[in-house]
Motif scaffolding. Structure first.
Motif, PDB file in Angstrom:
ATOM      1  N   CYS A 125       0.836  -1.209   0.000  1.00  0.00           N
ATOM      2  CA  CYS A 125       0.000   0.000   0.000  1.00  0.00           C
ATOM      3  C   CYS A 125       0.872   1.262   0.000  1.00  0.00           C
ATOM      4  N   PHE A 155      -3.238   9.682   1.737  1.00  0.00           N
ATOM      5  CA  PHE A 155      -3.562   8.864   2.907  1.00  0.00           C
ATOM      6  C   PHE A 155      -5.056   8.867   3.226  1.00  0.00           C
ATOM      7  N   HIS A 161      -0.834   3.795   2.550  1.00  0.00           N
ATOM      8  CA  HIS A 161      -0.292   3.777   3.910  1.00  0.00           C
ATOM      9  C   HIS A 161       1.077   4.437   3.989  1.00  0.00           C
ATOM     10  N   ARG A 162       1.810   4.445   2.867  1.00  0.00           N
ATOM     11  CA  ARG A 162       3.204   4.881   2.894  1.00  0.00           C
ATOM     12  C   ARG A 162       3.564   5.552   1.570  1.00  0.00           C
ATOM     13  N   THR A 208       4.590   7.712   6.600  1.00  0.00           N
ATOM     14  CA  THR A 208       3.407   6.841   6.651  1.00  0.00           C
ATOM     15  C   THR A 208       2.180   7.660   7.056  1.00  0.00           C
ATOM     16  N   ALA A 209       1.020   7.053   6.897  1.00  0.00           N
ATOM     17  CA  ALA A 209      -0.225   7.728   7.277  1.00  0.00           C
ATOM     18  C   ALA A 209      -0.193   8.128   8.752  1.00  0.00           C
TER      19      ALA A 209
END
Length: 219
Positions: A125, A155, A161-162, A208-209
């Motif tokens: 993701c 996000f 996610h990243r 990341t999120a």
């Protein structure tokens, strides 16, 4: 701003998708900005190359492209489109001259671009960022605001996610942009990408999120 055009809006900029109609302004800006971009990146400088470049970002599900545009000029653009639809378009000499020059007047139009490439879903993701500011926008904080909007969009609606950014060590402006956005340095990759005739070393930065949410809460 049309809901179709605007993906997210900040205080001074909006982000929106590429369109075929942006070819003239984008390529004019790219030619004006060679001294800013070289030797780090080489965006398209003619309409044919732009059509191929933008087409991939529009059509490929593993990519997402965003133009960072100044809010006032985008509002003018939407008003012009509304007048054209209503058959009531009024020509304004100063604005028309600016548009015929590719929108190259100071303080207007497309400030830069931010692309997410190599999007992988599932357990990873993640996507890889590529971006560039045009010369008239350098040092004005527009790309920092634009990147913050892209992160929230990536996000949020995109469900990633990243995000990773691979940056050549000498590209000080690009490194400063991701630092301000809250990315962390994760490593160093020798001979990572073939750019301008040679394999170039890159630093690996990522966010990341959860990190992005923390940045917003702590700001």
């Amino acid at each position: 701003m049309s809901a179709i055009d605007c993906l997210a809006e900040g205080r001074r900029v909006v982000i929106r998708a590429y369109t075929p109609a942006d070819a003239e302004e984008f390529t004019t800006r790219a030619r004006e900005s060679r001294g800013v971009h070289s030797p780090w990146l080489f965006p398209p400088e003619d309409p044919r190359a732009y059509a191929t470049y933008a087409g991939r970002l529009i059509d490929d599900p593993t990519k997402a492209g965003f133009l960072v545009c100044e809010r006032e000029r985008e509002r003018e653009r939407e008003r012009e489109r509304e007048r054209e639809r209503d058959g009531e378009r009024e020509r304004e000499p100063d604005r028309d001259r600016d548009r015929e020059a590719g929108g190259s007047g100071a303080g207007g139009g497309i400030a830069g671009f931010i692309n997410i490439n190599n999007i992988v879903r599932g357990g990873f993701c993640c996507g890889a960022l590529g971006y560039g500011a045009f010369a008239h926008a350098v040092g004005r904080g527009l790309m920092s605001e634009g990147l913050a909007l892209v992160l929230r969009y990536a996000f949020g609606p995109l469900g990633l996610h990243r995000l990773e950014a691979n940056i050549q060590p000498g590209n000080k402006g690009s490194l400063a942009l991701v630092r301000r956005a809250g990315f962390r340095l994760e490593g160093f990759s020798p001979d990572f990408l073939f750019i301008d005739g040679a394999w170039r070393d890159h630093e690996r930065w990522a966010i990341t999120a959860e990190m992005q949410v923390g940045q917003v809460i702590g700001s």
